[in-house]
Design an enzyme around this catalytic site. Structure first.
Site, PDB file in Angstrom:
ATOM      1  N   SER A 158      29.783 105.091  56.372  1.00 38.39           N
ATOM      2  CA  SER A 158      30.644 105.143  57.552  1.00 38.39           C
ATOM      3  C   SER A 158      30.613 106.519  58.196  1.00 38.39           C
ATOM      4  CB  SER A 158      32.084 104.802  57.128  1.00 38.39           C
ATOM      5  OG  SER A 158      32.972 105.032  58.199  1.00 38.39           O
ATOM      6  N   TYR A 198      39.609 105.914  51.344  1.00 39.40           N
ATOM      7  CA  TYR A 198      38.527 105.005  51.755  1.00 39.40           C
ATOM      8  C   TYR A 198      37.298 105.822  52.141  1.00 39.40           C
ATOM      9  CZ  TYR A 198      35.498 102.665  54.987  1.00 39.40           C
ATOM     10  OH  TYR A 198      34.374 102.218  55.627  1.00 39.40           O
ATOM     11  N   LYS A 219      33.267 106.494  50.346  1.00 39.58           N
ATOM     12  CA  LYS A 219      31.949 106.417  51.002  1.00 39.58           C
ATOM     13  C   LYS A 219      31.163 107.694  50.708  1.00 39.58           C
ATOM     14  CE  LYS A 219      32.367 102.371  52.783  1.00 39.58           C
ATOM     15  NZ  LYS A 219      31.585 101.252  52.203  1.00 39.58           N
TER      16      LYS A 219
HETATM   17  C1  WQD Z   1      39.747 102.997  67.070  1.00 37.21           C
HETATM   18  C2  WQD Z   1      40.592 103.737  68.091  1.00 37.21           C
HETATM   19  C3  WQD Z   1      42.725 104.419  67.256  1.00 37.21           C
HETATM   20  C4  WQD Z   1      44.374 100.402  66.748  1.00 37.21           C
HETATM   21  C5  WQD Z   1      38.002 102.809  61.321  1.00 37.21           C
HETATM   22  C6  WQD Z   1      37.484 103.366  60.046  1.00 37.21           C
HETATM   23  C7  WQD Z   1      35.979 103.334  60.056  1.00 37.21           C
HETATM   24  C8  WQD Z   1      35.532 101.916  60.318  1.00 37.21           C
HETATM   25  C9  WQD Z   1      36.093 101.442  61.663  1.00 37.21           C
HETATM   26  C10 WQD Z   1      35.204 100.810  58.221  1.00 37.21           C
HETATM   27  C11 WQD Z   1      41.324 104.936  67.484  1.00 37.21           C
HETATM   28  C12 WQD Z   1      42.877 103.400  68.387  1.00 37.21           C
HETATM   29  C13 WQD Z   1      43.522 101.461  67.025  1.00 37.21           C
HETATM   30  C14 WQD Z   1      45.537 100.213  67.540  1.00 37.21           C
HETATM   31  C15 WQD Z   1      44.931 102.134  68.855  1.00 37.21           C
HETATM   32  N1  WQD Z   1      35.980 101.055  59.294  1.00 37.21           N
HETATM   33  N2  WQD Z   1      43.798 102.296  68.060  1.00 37.21           N
HETATM   34  N3  WQD Z   1      45.767 101.089  68.576  1.00 37.21           N
HETATM   35  O1  WQD Z   1      39.901 104.404  63.095  1.00 37.21           O
HETATM   36  O2  WQD Z   1      37.864 104.702  64.611  1.00 37.21           O
HETATM   37  O3  WQD Z   1      37.591 103.637  62.377  1.00 37.21           O
HETATM   38  O4  WQD Z   1      37.529 101.514  61.543  1.00 37.21           O
HETATM   39  O5  WQD Z   1      34.092 101.172  57.983  1.00 37.21           O
HETATM   40  O6  WQD Z   1      35.534 103.751  58.793  1.00 37.21           O
HETATM   41  O7  WQD Z   1      37.889 104.703  59.955  1.00 37.21           O
HETATM   42  O8  WQD Z   1      38.767 102.411  64.183  1.00 37.21           O
HETATM   43  O9  WQD Z   1      39.606 100.462  65.424  1.00 37.21           O
HETATM   44  O10 WQD Z   1      41.170 101.635  63.785  1.00 37.21           O
HETATM   45  O11 WQD Z   1      40.581 102.751  65.941  1.00 37.21           O
HETATM   46  O12 WQD Z   1      45.159 102.902  69.793  1.00 37.21           O
HETATM   47  O13 WQD Z   1      46.355  99.272  67.344  1.00 37.21           O
HETATM   48  O14 WQD Z   1      41.603 102.852  68.574  1.00 37.21           O
HETATM   49  O15 WQD Z   1      43.695 105.439  67.371  1.00 37.21           O
HETATM   50  O16 WQD Z   1      41.354 105.950  68.468  1.00 37.21           O
HETATM   51  P1  WQD Z   1      38.598 103.898  63.603  1.00 37.21           P
HETATM   52  P2  WQD Z   1      40.077 101.740  64.800  1.00 37.21           P
END
Ligand code: WQD
Length: 336
Positions: free
Chosen positions: A125, A150, A154
């Site tokens: 990741s 998590y 990785k």
């Molecule tokens: C994306 C953006 C949030 C939800 C994670 C893991 C990564 C991979 C993908 C496994 C961010 C914003 C989110 C919400 C929001 N997983 N957001 N409201 O955190 O970039 O990555 O998932 O491999 O390892 O770290 O993905 O989709 O959670 O967030 O504003 O209800 O959307 O703050 O900027 P992230 P995400």
């Protein structure tokens, strides 16, 4: 026909990779413990490819079961997805994450050593980079202290694999995913988040479907053009195809080192607000959202430099963000 084991093959990225493996002419066998996936996915894979993968409902932490599997199945390569992957949950339950993600990996690698299986693709990741100091993020960007257990599993996983490649016959490639989204064009497989979605896209589609009242946008005071955080959202089918390219590289013995790693993204960053507006445009649906405070552990911006994957894996993304968002919405509408 080469036989490939896909662990976690009934999960979101795993199932899309199984489809691409079958369509590329590989025989696929799946190990999945069904803790974070559904058995219906197996039939849906068959509906897409007309080939039902062999399936074993096993937990990789059960050494006896896993050893029996390898004593009775001749495997040419392994793509390893099976792991717990909720960032927030890992902060609350670190020991469960280390026990599952690390033990499963170690037992798998021990069986590979003992059964002389040498081709291994590891699901890693972009979180290993934390907040990279330079954007876009290349593979030379330093790995930073993980923001969550998590992410740490990785990083530790990559180190374990690197050391094993040095000691044994193992050849391995770690794929450092950015943000996988969307669903297969058949709309028969897609993301099945259990409970309240942690990730942005499933939360958006569930809000649009009326399952969630309102999307909370976590912060608009970041140092970005519109103040919301930037990520690299890659269509899950493009991501799946990167696994085929990486596996073929090992099977063809084209790897330059015994352990290699590649960033897998589109190379383009999109802010949360840009995603919301793109979703509204693609679905002609207004999304109910509000701006709230930042989420702990989030980085400002992360998007990939895809030069290495393009030149070494001869792979690049083919699908657009709009296609990914549209397929995510079509998939959501199919859920009961
Ligand atoms: C994306 C953006 C949030 C939800 C994670 C893991 C990564 C991979 C993908 C496994 C961010 C914003 C989110 C919400 C929001 N997983 N957001 N409201 O955190 O970039 O990555 O998932 O491999 O390892 O770290 O993905 O989709 O959670 O967030 O504003 O209800 O959307 O703050 O900027 P992230 P995400």
């Amino acid at each position: 026909m080469k036989k490939i084991l896909v662990t976690g093959g009934l999960g979101f990225i795993g199932s899309h990779t199984v489809v691409e493996l079958q369509e590329a002419g590989f025989e696929v066998v799946i190990i999945d413990n069904l803790l974070n996936s559904k058995i219906e996915v197996l039939d849906n894979i068959e509906k897409i490819t007309s080939q039902k993968p062999e399936f074993f409902n096993l937990d990789l932490r059960n050494k006896k079961d896993v050893n029996h599997f390898f004593n009775t199945n001749l495997i040419d390569g392994i793509i390893h997805f099976a792991a717990s992957k909720a960032v927030g949950e890992s902060v609350e339950k670190p020991l469960e994450y280390y026990e599952n993600n690390i033990n499963s990996l170690v037992y798998l690698l021990q069986e590979m050593r003992d059964h002389n299986i040498s081709n291994f693709i590891f699901s890693s990741s972009c979180t290993v980079y934390g907040q990279a100091s330079e954007l876009p993020i290349t593979e030379n960007s330093p790995v930073k202290p993980a923001e969550s257990p998590y992410g740490n599993t990785k990083q530790i996983g990559e180190e374990i694999i690197k050391d094993t490649c040095k000691a044994d016959h193992l050849n391995a490639i770690a794929l450092r995913y950015f943000n996988p989204i969307g669903a297969h064009e058949s709309i028969k497989i897609g993301e099945l988040p259990l409970g309240v979605p942690q990730n942005l896209i499933p939360y958006i589609t569930q809000t649009a479907a009326g399952i969630r009242k309102q999307l909370s946008v976590f912060g608009n005071d970041y140092n970005t053009p519109d103040g919301t955080a930037i990520r690299d959202y890659i269509h899950v089918v493009d991501l799946a195809k990167a696994h085929i390219a990486a596996l073929q590289r090992l099977l063809d013995k084209k790897n330059n080192q015994k352990f290699e790693y590649f960033n897998v993204g589109t190379g383009k960053g999109s802010s949360v607000l840009e995603i919301i507006h793109a979703f509204e445009n693609v679905t002609q649906q207004e999304l109910n959202y509000q701006i709230v405070g930042r989420r702990e552990g989030d980085v400002t911006a992360a998007y990939a430099d895809t030069t290495k994957a393009q030149s070494e894996l001869n792979w690049k993304t083919e699908k657009t963000l709009d296609e990914a968002l549209k397929s995510a919405w079509e998939w959501q509408k199919r859920q009961s």
